[in-house]
Motif scaffolding. Structure first.
Motif, PDB file in Angstrom:
ATOM      1  N   PHE A   1     -75.425 -80.205  -9.696  1.00 34.98           N
ATOM      2  CA  PHE A   1     -74.482 -80.579  -8.649  1.00 34.98           C
ATOM      3  C   PHE A   1     -73.495 -79.473  -8.296  1.00 34.98           C
TER       4      PHE A   1
ATOM      5  N   ARG B   1     -77.932 -70.426  -7.020  1.00 34.94           N
ATOM      6  CA  ARG B   1     -76.525 -70.582  -6.671  1.00 34.94           C
ATOM      7  C   ARG B   1     -75.870 -69.241  -6.346  1.00 34.94           C
TER       8      ARG B   1
ATOM      9  N   ASP C   1     -74.049 -75.468   0.552  1.00 32.21           N
ATOM     10  CA  ASP C   1     -73.921 -76.199  -0.705  1.00 32.21           C
ATOM     11  C   ASP C   1     -74.510 -77.606  -0.582  1.00 32.21           C
ATOM     12  N   SER C   2     -74.271 -78.256   0.548  1.00 35.97           N
ATOM     13  CA  SER C   2     -74.799 -79.608   0.750  1.00 35.97           C
ATOM     14  C   SER C   2     -76.318 -79.604   0.772  1.00 35.97           C
TER      15      SER C   2
ATOM     16  N   ILE D   1     -77.637 -78.950  -2.789  1.00 38.60           N
ATOM     17  CA  ILE D   1     -77.552 -80.104  -3.678  1.00 38.60           C
ATOM     18  C   ILE D   1     -78.662 -81.095  -3.379  1.00 38.60           C
TER      19      ILE D   1
ATOM     20  N   SER E   1     -81.793 -79.653  -4.731  1.00 40.57           N
ATOM     21  CA  SER E   1     -81.785 -79.691  -6.190  1.00 40.57           C
ATOM     22  C   SER E   1     -82.062 -81.087  -6.721  1.00 40.57           C
TER      23      SER E   1
END
Length: 259
Positions: free
Chosen positions: A74, A157, A174-175, A178, A181
């Motif tokens: 996260f 990352r 980032d969204s 995530i 991921s």
């Protein structure tokens, strides 16, 4: 030796927040039960799905909850904020490689979270469901796969963080990262439950090396250990190289926000 010290001090820094780690471990354990019952119901309805037994599925649930911290499913990186504020200029003036510095920092963080956040979910899963533990000879293979997953997670990352030199804001990336991921790693649902062609495509992506590959090694469901290690190491090498090239480009074009 400088990077070894960075790793050690990173481990000590994260170990200072023991109550926070305990709270995260308890949260991971609770979600381990939630996910565990969902997967148990799915495997009871479709026995042998993907070659997993119901015990494999419940073990997968608690194992992957224990891996959230080390692999950092996260989270982003502190480097992202340092780029946005301009503090990265200090990092670039250090007599050390920026990428290796942050890799050492991330390894120290991962080492502590294995201990601080990984043991409680596994212990709770064992008490409640009798989840599987691999035989002694399989532990070295799993730990190597977990280490490769940590490095692979860092490499993904790091690339996202370095792109902030040009984008100045990483929230959209980032969204997306995530979501990838969670759904493409096996965190939400084991990839073995996906239909054939789609599963093959998803397994070829780097995110599967974060969760599904180490879990298969742990459960003894990986028929080719060397192939699994090569997959994780190969993607990590590609992404680390991409990060290094982006870092060199960032040295030539540096935009400092607020500095």
């Amino acid at each position: 030796m400088a990077y070894a010290w960075v790793l050690w001090f990173s481990f000590r820094r994260y170990s200072a927040y023991r109550l926070a780690a305990l709270g995260e471990a308890v949260s991971n354990t609770v979600f381990g039960f939630v996910r565990g019952y969902v997967l148990l119901a799915l495997w009871q309805a479709t026995p042998g799905l993907g070659g997993y037994t119901a015990t494999d599925a419940i073990t997968f649930s608690f194992l992957t909850q224990a891996m959230i911290g080390p692999v950092q499913i996260f989270g982003g990186m502190e480097l992202t904020q340092r780029i946005r504020t301009g503090d990265v200029s200090i990092d670039l003036h250090r007599p050390a490689d920026l990428q290796l510095w942050w890799l050492a920092d991330d390894l120290g963080r991962a080492l502590y979270t294995v201990i601080g956040r990984g043991t409680i979910p596994m212990f709770a899963g064992w008490l409640a469901f009798g989840i599987l533990f691999p035989p002694a000879e399989r532990w070295p293979a799993f730990l190597l796969s977990l280490l490769l997953a940590v490095v692979l997670g860092f490499s993904i990352r790091y690339v996202i963080s370095i792109l902030v030199f040009w984008l100045t804001d990483s929230r959209a990336l980032d969204s997306v990262a995530i979501v990838c991921s969670l759904f493409l790693s096996g965190m939400i649902l084991p990839l073995v439950a996906f239909p054939g062609p789609f599963q093959t495509a998803v397994r070829a992506l780097p995110w599967s090396g974060l969760i599904q590959v180490p879990a298969d090694v742990y459960l003894g469901r990986s028929p080719d250990l060397l192939g699994s290690f090569a997959f994780q190491a190969g993607w990590a090498a590609v992404l680390l190289l991409a990060g290094r090239l982006l870092t060199r480009a960032a040295h030539r074009k540096l935009v400092i926000q607020g500095g």
